[in-house]
Write a protein that holds these residues in place. Structure first.
Motif, PDB file in Angstrom:
ATOM      1  N   UNK A 156      10.628 -12.913   5.458  1.00  0.00           N
ATOM      2  CA  UNK A 156      11.218 -14.091   6.096  1.00  0.00           C
ATOM      3  C   UNK A 156      10.254 -15.272   5.992  1.00  0.00           C
ATOM      4  N   UNK A 157      10.234 -15.870   4.812  1.00  0.00           N
ATOM      5  CA  UNK A 157       9.405 -17.042   4.532  1.00  0.00           C
ATOM      6  C   UNK A 157       9.947 -17.708   3.280  1.00  0.00           C
ATOM      7  N   UNK A 158       9.539 -18.962   3.049  1.00  0.00           N
ATOM      8  CA  UNK A 158       9.955 -19.641   1.820  1.00  0.00           C
ATOM      9  C   UNK A 158       9.294 -19.036   0.596  1.00  0.00           C
ATOM     10  N   UNK A 159       8.014 -18.741   0.719  1.00  0.00           N
ATOM     11  CA  UNK A 159       7.282 -18.112  -0.380  1.00  0.00           C
ATOM     12  C   UNK A 159       6.649 -16.823   0.141  1.00  0.00           C
ATOM     13  N   UNK A 160       6.995 -15.725  -0.509  1.00  0.00           N
ATOM     14  CA  UNK A 160       6.482 -14.407  -0.129  1.00  0.00           C
ATOM     15  C   UNK A 160       5.521 -13.945  -1.224  1.00  0.00           C
ATOM     16  N   UNK A 161       4.289 -13.704  -0.842  1.00  0.00           N
ATOM     17  CA  UNK A 161       3.275 -13.224  -1.778  1.00  0.00           C
ATOM     18  C   UNK A 161       3.182 -11.713  -1.619  1.00  0.00           C
ATOM     19  N   UNK A 162       3.653 -10.987  -2.620  1.00  0.00           N
ATOM     20  CA  UNK A 162       3.579  -9.529  -2.607  1.00  0.00           C
ATOM     21  C   UNK A 162       2.392  -9.075  -3.433  1.00  0.00           C
ATOM     22  N   UNK A 163       1.325  -8.673  -2.759  1.00  0.00           N
ATOM     23  CA  UNK A 163       0.086  -8.346  -3.462  1.00  0.00           C
ATOM     24  C   UNK A 163       0.069  -6.877  -3.870  1.00  0.00           C
ATOM     25  N   UNK A 164      -0.176  -6.632  -5.160  1.00  0.00           N
ATOM     26  CA  UNK A 164      -0.239  -5.282  -5.729  1.00  0.00           C
ATOM     27  C   UNK A 164       1.028  -4.498  -5.397  1.00  0.00           C
ATOM     28  N   UNK A 165       2.156  -5.064  -5.798  1.00  0.00           N
ATOM     29  CA  UNK A 165       3.458  -4.513  -5.437  1.00  0.00           C
ATOM     30  C   UNK A 165       3.647  -3.091  -5.934  1.00  0.00           C
ATOM     31  N   UNK A 166       3.022  -2.732  -7.045  1.00  0.00           N
ATOM     32  CA  UNK A 166       3.246  -1.390  -7.577  1.00  0.00           C
ATOM     33  C   UNK A 166       2.305  -0.340  -6.995  1.00  0.00           C
ATOM     34  N   UNK A 167       1.631  -0.659  -5.891  1.00  0.00           N
ATOM     35  CA  UNK A 167       0.872   0.362  -5.162  1.00  0.00           C
ATOM     36  C   UNK A 167       1.709   0.971  -4.037  1.00  0.00           C
ATOM     37  N   UNK A 168       2.870   0.396  -3.745  1.00  0.00           N
ATOM     38  CA  UNK A 168       3.777   0.964  -2.757  1.00  0.00           C
ATOM     39  C   UNK A 168       4.754   1.909  -3.445  1.00  0.00           C
TER      40      UNK A 168
ATOM     41  N   UNK B 144      -3.421   1.945 -14.389  1.00  0.00           N
ATOM     42  CA  UNK B 144      -4.461   1.956 -13.364  1.00  0.00           C
ATOM     43  C   UNK B 144      -4.166   3.054 -12.344  1.00  0.00           C
ATOM     44  N   UNK B 145      -5.212   3.607 -11.743  1.00  0.00           N
ATOM     45  CA  UNK B 145      -5.058   4.698 -10.785  1.00  0.00           C
ATOM     46  C   UNK B 145      -4.362   4.197  -9.516  1.00  0.00           C
ATOM     47  N   UNK B 146      -3.464   5.008  -8.974  1.00  0.00           N
ATOM     48  CA  UNK B 146      -2.819   4.694  -7.702  1.00  0.00           C
ATOM     49  C   UNK B 146      -1.661   3.733  -7.801  1.00  0.00           C
TER      50      UNK B 146
ATOM     51  N   UNK C 256       0.857  -1.180   0.000  1.00  0.00           N
ATOM     52  CA  UNK C 256       0.000   0.000   0.000  1.00  0.00           C
ATOM     53  C   UNK C 256       0.895   1.232   0.000  1.00  0.00           C
ATOM     54  N   UNK C 257       0.348   2.409  -0.321  1.00  0.00           N
ATOM     55  CA  UNK C 257       1.188   3.616  -0.355  1.00  0.00           C
ATOM     56  C   UNK C 257       1.877   3.935   0.968  1.00  0.00           C
ATOM     57  N   UNK C 258       1.302   3.513   2.104  1.00  0.00           N
ATOM     58  CA  UNK C 258       1.912   3.841   3.399  1.00  0.00           C
ATOM     59  C   UNK C 258       2.773   2.708   3.960  1.00  0.00           C
TER      60      UNK C 258
END
Length: 336
Positions: free
Chosen positions: A119-131, A172-174, A90-92
Motif C-alpha cells: 500500500x504505497x505509490x512505489x513499492x521496493x521489493x528487495x531480493x524478491x526471489x529469496x521469498x 546464487x545460494x538461497x 526473506x524465506x520466512x
C-alpha cells in the motif's frame, strides 16, 4: 511519413500539446539528474526506469550483489514526493506481510484491516526471489489489477503504483526462481552491470564520505506523475507499428529455441513502453525504432529457452535479438 500524414497522426493522438511534452521532458530530466547523482555512469538504466514509471509498469532489476540494485530503486523512489514502502523478501516472509491482514479488535468487536507493504505509490521489493513462490504470488493481483483482495474485501491501490523489485541471479545460494506469471507482470528487466573505471572512482569520492541518498530531495510528486502518465497514454501508435510489434511477439512463439514465447500482455507492455520512450524523446507518435530498442528489455525475461538451446548456451536474449533482426520493419521508419 509525409508532413500532412504526420499532422493526421498528431490529431489522432490528441496529445494535450507541445507544452505537455515539454513538461514531461523537464520533469524527466530532473528525475534522471537525481538518479545520476547517486548511480554513477548508468544513464540508460535511469532512462529505462523512467520509461517503466511513465508507462505504468513494474521494473525488475537483476544482477549480482553489490552493483547498486537497491540503491537505484531507493533513488527513484526518493526522487518523487509520494508514499514509498520497502519489503525485504526473506524465506520466512508471509503473503499477509505483503498484502495485509484482518485483525480482530477486542474493543470494537470487529475485524480491522491492517495494510501490508504494497500500500504505497512505489513499492521496493528487495531480493524478491529469496521469498517462497507462495509469498511472491501475493504480488500477482496488485501488480496487474492495482488492487488487493483480503478475506473477501477488495482494497484499491492509489495511482501511480509501481513495484521495483531486485533479484539476485538464480544461480546464487538461497534463491527461488520467479514463477512465469510473476515475471510476465514486470514490464521490463534491467541488469545494472559493473561500472566503468571512471564511474567507480567517482563513486568512491561521493559515497565514502556520506550517503548521497541523505541529501536527495524530491524533484516531482505523485500528482505530476499522474499528469505525465496521461500524456504518455495519448501518444499515437500507427497501425503499421502495431503490426510490427505483434509480428515480433508472434515470432517468439514460433521460435524453435524458445519453449515459452511472449504473451499478449507482453505485446501490450511493449507498446506502452514504446509510447513512454517516444514521449521522452519529445514525440507524440511511436516509431518502429522505439519498439525495436525496447524489445529485449521488455520481452526477454518472460521467455523460457528449450532444453536444447540451454545446453548449447543460447540465452533468450540472444534468440530475441535474432528474432527482432529477422522481422521486417514498416517501410516508413515512422510507421505511417
Amino acid at each position: 511519413m509525409e508532413p500532412d500524414t504526420h499532422e493526421q497522426a498528431r490529431g489522432a493522438g490528441a496529445v494535450g500539446g507541445p507544452a505537455d511534452l515539454d513538461t514531461l521532458g523537464r520533469v524527466a530530466a530532473r528525475v534522471r539528474g537525481s538518479i545520476e547523482k547517486v548511480i554513477e555512469g548508468k544513464p540508460e538504466v535511469a532512462r529505462l526506469a523512467l520509461v517503466v514509471l511513465l508507462a505504468e509498469g513494474h521494473l525488475l532489476i537483476e544482477d549480482v550483489p553489490g552493483v547498486g540494485k537497491t540503491m537505484l530503486s531507493k533513488t527513484l523512489a526518493r526522487s518523487i514526493d509520494c508514499s514509498v514502502r520497502r519489503i525485504q523478501f526473506t524465506p520466512d516472509l508471509l503473503p499477509s506481510d505483503v498484502t495485509g491482514v484482518s485483525i480482530f479488535n477486542q474493543d470494537s468487536r470487529e475485524f480491522e484491516f491492517r495494510p501490508g507493504g504494497v500500500f504505497a505509490n512505489i513499492v521496493v521489493g528487495d531480493e524478491i526471489n529469496r521469498a517462497s513462490p507462495k509469498t511472491q504470488s501475493a504480488l500477482l493481483e496488485c501488480m496487474e489489477e492495482r488492487q488487493v483482495t483480503v478475506d473477501g474485501s477488495t482494497y484499491h491501490l492509489e495511482a501511480p503504483f509501481m513495484v521495483i523489485a531486485t533479484q539476485n541471479p538464480i544461480e546464487m545460494e538461497g534463491t527461488y526462481a520467479l514463477p512465469e506469471a510473476q515475471r510476465d507482470r514486470f514490464m521490463a528487466r534491467v541488469s545494472m552491470g559493473y561500472p566503468v573505471e571512471a564511474a567507480e572512482i567517482a563513486m568512491l569520492n561521493s559515497h565514502t564520505g556520506s550517503n548521497p541518498l541523505g541529501d536527495l530531495e524530491p524533484v516531482t510528486d505523485a500528482a505530476e506523475i499522474r499528469d505525465l502518465i496521461e500524456v504518455v497514454n495519448d501518444v499515437y501508435v500507427a497501425e503499421p507499428v502495431q503490426r510490427y510489434t505483434v509480428a515480433i511477439t508472434t515470432a517468439t512463439r514460433r521460435s524453435p529455441e524458445l519453449m515459452l514465447g511472449a504473451s499478449p500482455r507482453a505485446t501490450l507492455h511493449l507498446v506502452r513502453a514504446a509510447k513512454a520512450a517516444a514521449a521522452l524523446a519529445g514525440r507524440d507518435y511511436v516509431i518502429p525504432d522505439d519498439v525495436q530498442a525496447l524489445a529485449v528489455q521488455v520481452l526477454a525475461h518472460r521467455m523460457l529457452p528449450t532444453v536444447e538451446a540451454s545446453m548449447s548456451g543460447r540465452t533468450p536474449e540472444a534468440a530475441l535479438r535474432q528474432i527482432v533482426a529477422g522481422v521486417a520493419m514498416p517501410e516508413s521508419r515512422r510507421g505511417s
